[in-house]
Motif scaffolding. Structure first.
Motif, short mmCIF file in Angstrom:
data_model
loop_
_atom_site.label_atom_id
_atom_site.label_comp_id
_atom_site.label_asym_id
_atom_site.label_seq_id
_atom_site.Cartn_x
_atom_site.Cartn_y
_atom_site.Cartn_z
N GLN A 73 0.82 -1.22 0.00
CA GLN A 73 0.00 0.00 0.00
C GLN A 73 0.86 1.27 0.00
O GLN A 73 0.37 2.35 -0.32
N ASP A 76 2.85 3.19 -3.98
CA ASP A 76 2.47 4.41 -4.72
C ASP A 76 3.17 5.65 -4.16
O ASP A 76 3.54 6.54 -4.92
N LYS A 77 3.37 5.71 -2.85
CA LYS A 77 4.11 6.83 -2.25
C LYS A 77 5.55 6.84 -2.74
O LYS A 77 6.11 7.89 -3.01
N LEU A 79 6.61 5.73 -5.56
CA LEU A 79 6.65 6.03 -7.00
C LEU A 79 6.21 7.45 -7.32
O LEU A 79 6.28 7.88 -8.47
N SER A 80 5.80 8.22 -6.33
CA SER A 80 5.20 9.54 -6.58
C SER A 80 6.20 10.61 -7.02
O SER A 80 5.80 11.65 -7.54
N LYS A 87 4.24 0.81 -16.88
CA LYS A 87 4.66 -0.30 -16.03
C LYS A 87 4.55 -1.55 -16.89
O LYS A 87 3.53 -1.80 -17.50
N TYR A 96 9.35 -0.55 -13.85
CA TYR A 96 9.06 0.86 -14.09
C TYR A 96 10.32 1.48 -14.68
O TYR A 96 11.41 1.27 -14.16
#
Length: 123
Positions: A73, A76-77, A79-80, A87, A96
């Protein structure tokens, strides 16, 4: 009475060992969270990052590689910091990739997003 002092001594030694380990990990550039933040182009890594191991071995260009584990979870942080356009799924892995005028950033991890290797190359 001797048992009480022995237990106090052991607790103190364990606390001292934990404190020294924490300080040395901060000074050990192979476990430095700032290296991973640099690769990911974020100010602070997600709190669930663990088992961080980095390496920087280039002499003229900047090449930094880190492997780490993260809770899915929080991926995403992580990858920000970059605008990854696509992808790719490669078998049991996710990839990525981002190219820029001065370098390259790529991340590869398992499909669950729990184990990741990240690399940044700057000319």
């Amino acid at each position: 009475m001797k048992l009480k002092y022995a237990l106090i001594f052991l607790a103190g030694a364990a606390g001292f060992g934990w404190g020294i380990t924490t300080i040395l990990n901060h000074w050990d550039r192979n476990r430095d969270p700032d290296r991973l933040a640099f690769i990911l182009n974020i100010s602070q890594i997600p709190p669930s990052v663990r088992n961080l191991d980095c390496d920087a071995s280039a002499t003229t260009d900047v090449i930094v590689t880190c492997s780490f584990e993260i809770d899915p979870q929080d991926l995403d942080k992580a990858l920000s910091g970059w605008q990854f356009t696509d992808k790719e799924a490669l078998g049991k892995r996710a990839f990525y990739d981002l190219e820029s005028a001065d370098g390259h950033v790529w991340l590869m991890g398992n499909k669950e997003g729990t184990a990741v290797v990240a690399e940044r190359y700057d000319e």
